[in-house]
Design a protein around this motif. Sequence first.
Motif, PDB file in Angstrom:
ATOM      1  N   LEU A 184     -32.802 -47.639  -6.806  1.00 62.34           N
ATOM      2  CA  LEU A 184     -31.463 -47.885  -7.332  1.00 62.34           C
ATOM      3  C   LEU A 184     -30.492 -48.048  -6.177  1.00 62.34           C
ATOM      4  O   LEU A 184     -30.464 -47.207  -5.270  1.00 62.34           O
ATOM      5  N   LEU A 185     -29.695 -49.096  -6.206  1.00 59.03           N
ATOM      6  CA  LEU A 185     -28.620 -49.245  -5.238  1.00 59.03           C
ATOM      7  C   LEU A 185     -27.345 -48.806  -5.943  1.00 59.03           C
ATOM      8  O   LEU A 185     -26.945 -49.401  -6.956  1.00 59.03           O
ATOM      9  N   ALA A 186     -26.762 -47.722  -5.452  1.00 63.11           N
ATOM     10  CA  ALA A 186     -25.641 -47.100  -6.154  1.00 63.11           C
ATOM     11  C   ALA A 186     -24.461 -46.891  -5.213  1.00 63.11           C
ATOM     12  O   ALA A 186     -24.627 -46.771  -3.989  1.00 63.11           O
ATOM     13  N   GLU A 187     -23.304 -46.847  -5.820  1.00 64.09           N
ATOM     14  CA  GLU A 187     -22.082 -46.480  -5.119  1.00 64.09           C
ATOM     15  C   GLU A 187     -21.451 -45.386  -5.970  1.00 64.09           C
ATOM     16  O   GLU A 187     -20.966 -45.660  -7.072  1.00 64.09           O
ATOM     17  N   GLU A 188     -21.572 -44.166  -5.472  1.00 70.40           N
ATOM     18  CA  GLU A 188     -21.187 -42.977  -6.229  1.00 70.40           C
ATOM     19  C   GLU A 188     -21.970 -42.959  -7.542  1.00 70.40           C
ATOM     20  O   GLU A 188     -23.179 -42.948  -7.520  1.00 70.40           O
ATOM     21  N   GLU A 189     -21.309 -43.009  -8.684  1.00 72.08           N
ATOM     22  CA  GLU A 189     -22.004 -42.951  -9.970  1.00 72.08           C
ATOM     23  C   GLU A 189     -22.266 -44.328 -10.572  1.00 72.08           C
ATOM     24  O   GLU A 189     -22.784 -44.438 -11.687  1.00 72.08           O
ATOM     25  N   SER A 190     -21.892 -45.391  -9.851  1.00 73.53           N
ATOM     26  CA  SER A 190     -22.076 -46.753 -10.349  1.00 73.53           C
ATOM     27  C   SER A 190     -23.395 -47.335  -9.857  1.00 73.53           C
ATOM     28  O   SER A 190     -23.752 -47.176  -8.688  1.00 73.53           O
ATOM     29  N   LEU A 191     -24.082 -48.034 -10.746  1.00 74.75           N
ATOM     30  CA  LEU A 191     -25.326 -48.709 -10.404  1.00 74.75           C
ATOM     31  C   LEU A 191     -25.015 -50.176 -10.136  1.00 74.75           C
ATOM     32  O   LEU A 191     -24.448 -50.862 -10.988  1.00 74.75           O
ATOM     33  N   LEU A 192     -25.387 -50.645  -8.946  1.00 73.78           N
ATOM     34  CA  LEU A 192     -25.122 -52.019  -8.560  1.00 73.78           C
ATOM     35  C   LEU A 192     -26.346 -52.906  -8.793  1.00 73.78           C
ATOM     36  O   LEU A 192     -26.225 -54.038  -9.245  1.00 73.78           O
ATOM     37  N   SER A 193     -27.524 -52.366  -8.457  1.00 72.64           N
ATOM     38  CA  SER A 193     -28.742 -53.152  -8.496  1.00 72.64           C
ATOM     39  C   SER A 193     -29.942 -52.212  -8.615  1.00 72.64           C
ATOM     40  O   SER A 193     -29.846 -51.040  -8.256  1.00 72.64           O
ATOM     41  N   PHE A 194     -31.071 -52.732  -9.111  1.00 70.16           N
ATOM     42  CA  PHE A 194     -32.288 -51.923  -9.169  1.00 70.16           C
ATOM     43  C   PHE A 194     -33.521 -52.809  -9.101  1.00 70.16           C
ATOM     44  O   PHE A 194     -33.458 -54.022  -9.344  1.00 70.16           O
ATOM     45  N   CYS A 195     -34.640 -52.195  -8.748  1.00 68.85           N
ATOM     46  CA  CYS A 195     -35.942 -52.860  -8.789  1.00 68.85           C
ATOM     47  C   CYS A 195     -37.028 -51.790  -8.765  1.00 68.85           C
ATOM     48  O   CYS A 195     -36.743 -50.608  -8.563  1.00 68.85           O
ATOM     49  N   THR A 196     -38.260 -52.224  -8.972  1.00 66.82           N
ATOM     50  CA  THR A 196     -39.393 -51.312  -8.872  1.00 66.82           C
ATOM     51  C   THR A 196     -40.312 -51.781  -7.750  1.00 66.82           C
ATOM     52  O   THR A 196     -40.306 -52.953  -7.365  1.00 66.82           O
ATOM     53  N   LEU A 197     -41.080 -50.857  -7.246  1.00 61.21           N
ATOM     54  CA  LEU A 197     -42.200 -51.123  -6.344  1.00 61.21           C
ATOM     55  C   LEU A 197     -43.392 -50.484  -7.029  1.00 61.21           C
ATOM     56  O   LEU A 197     -43.409 -49.270  -7.233  1.00 61.21           O
ATOM     57  N   ALA A 198     -44.357 -51.307  -7.434  1.00 61.23           N
ATOM     58  CA  ALA A 198     -45.437 -50.799  -8.286  1.00 61.23           C
ATOM     59  C   ALA A 198     -46.790 -51.384  -7.897  1.00 61.23           C
ATOM     60  O   ALA A 198     -46.870 -52.457  -7.309  1.00 61.23           O
ATOM     61  N   GLU A 199     -47.819 -50.657  -8.283  1.00 60.32           N
ATOM     62  CA  GLU A 199     -49.188 -51.112  -8.043  1.00 60.32           C
ATOM     63  C   GLU A 199     -49.493 -52.384  -8.819  1.00 60.32           C
ATOM     64  O   GLU A 199     -50.191 -53.270  -8.332  1.00 60.32           O
ATOM     65  N   THR A 200     -49.012 -52.466 -10.053  1.00 53.27           N
ATOM     66  CA  THR A 200     -49.250 -53.636 -10.891  1.00 53.27           C
ATOM     67  C   THR A 200     -47.933 -54.128 -11.467  1.00 53.27           C
ATOM     68  O   THR A 200     -46.945 -53.404 -11.485  1.00 53.27           O
ATOM     69  N   ASP A 201     -47.970 -55.368 -11.933  1.00 50.36           N
ATOM     70  CA  ASP A 201     -46.776 -55.956 -12.526  1.00 50.36           C
ATOM     71  C   ASP A 201     -47.220 -56.774 -13.732  1.00 50.36           C
ATOM     72  O   ASP A 201     -48.243 -56.469 -14.334  1.00 50.36           O
ATOM     73  N   GLU A 202     -46.530 -57.837 -14.031  1.00 46.94           N
ATOM     74  CA  GLU A 202     -46.821 -58.608 -15.231  1.00 46.94           C
ATOM     75  C   GLU A 202     -48.015 -59.541 -15.094  1.00 46.94           C
ATOM     76  O   GLU A 202     -48.412 -60.174 -16.063  1.00 46.94           O
ATOM     77  N   ILE A 203     -48.607 -59.621 -13.916  1.00 48.91           N
ATOM     78  CA  ILE A 203     -49.815 -60.422 -13.710  1.00 48.91           C
ATOM     79  C   ILE A 203     -51.008 -59.478 -13.841  1.00 48.91           C
ATOM     80  O   ILE A 203     -51.232 -58.632 -12.983  1.00 48.91           O
TER      81      ILE A 203
END
Length: 155
Positions: free
Chosen positions: A51-70
Motif C-alpha cells: 500500500l502506498l499511503a499518506e497518513e490515513e489516505s491510500l494512494l495506490s496498491f498492488c500485490t506481489l504473489a506466487e501466482t496470478d490470473e495466468i
Amino acid sequence: MDILRFYKLSDQKHWIRKISESDWRAGKYLAELLETGKLKQLCGESTEVLLLAEEESLLSFCTLAETDEIADSGLSPWIGFVYTFPEYRGKRLIGKLIDYAGQLALQSGNMIIYVSTEQPGLYENFGFTDTGMREMTIYGEISMIYKRYLTKEEL
C-alpha cells in the motif's frame, strides 16, 4: 508517502475499507479476499499486499504473489491488483510499489518479476518488457505477459 505491507499492519480493517473504495471491480475483489482471508489461498502463502499511503489516505496498491490470473504458467512471482486512485494518477506512484516489490522479490531469490496485462504500453514505463507470450487467464480472457529483470542495485 509510506509503503505499508498489509499483513504487518494492526489496522487491517481500515486499509481493507480503503481498498474497497476503489472504482475498480478487481480492487473490490481484492478487498473481499482480504476480508475473508482467502487471498493467500488463491495467490500463495508468501503473497504481499503493498500500500502506498499518506497518513490515513491510500494512494495506490498492488500485490506481489506466487501466482496470478495466468493458471499453471510456471512463472513467478507476479505483480497484480495494480491500482492508483484517480486523483493520484499521472505521478508514477505505482512505480514506487513496483520497485519495492522488486526488492522483496530479490530478497527471496527471484531475478525476474512478471505482470499480466491487457494494457500495452503501461508497464514498459516501469522497466517491463513484453515476453511475447499471450495466455488465457482464469477469467477466460487473453492476456499479455510482461517481465522485468531485477538487479542487485535495487536492494
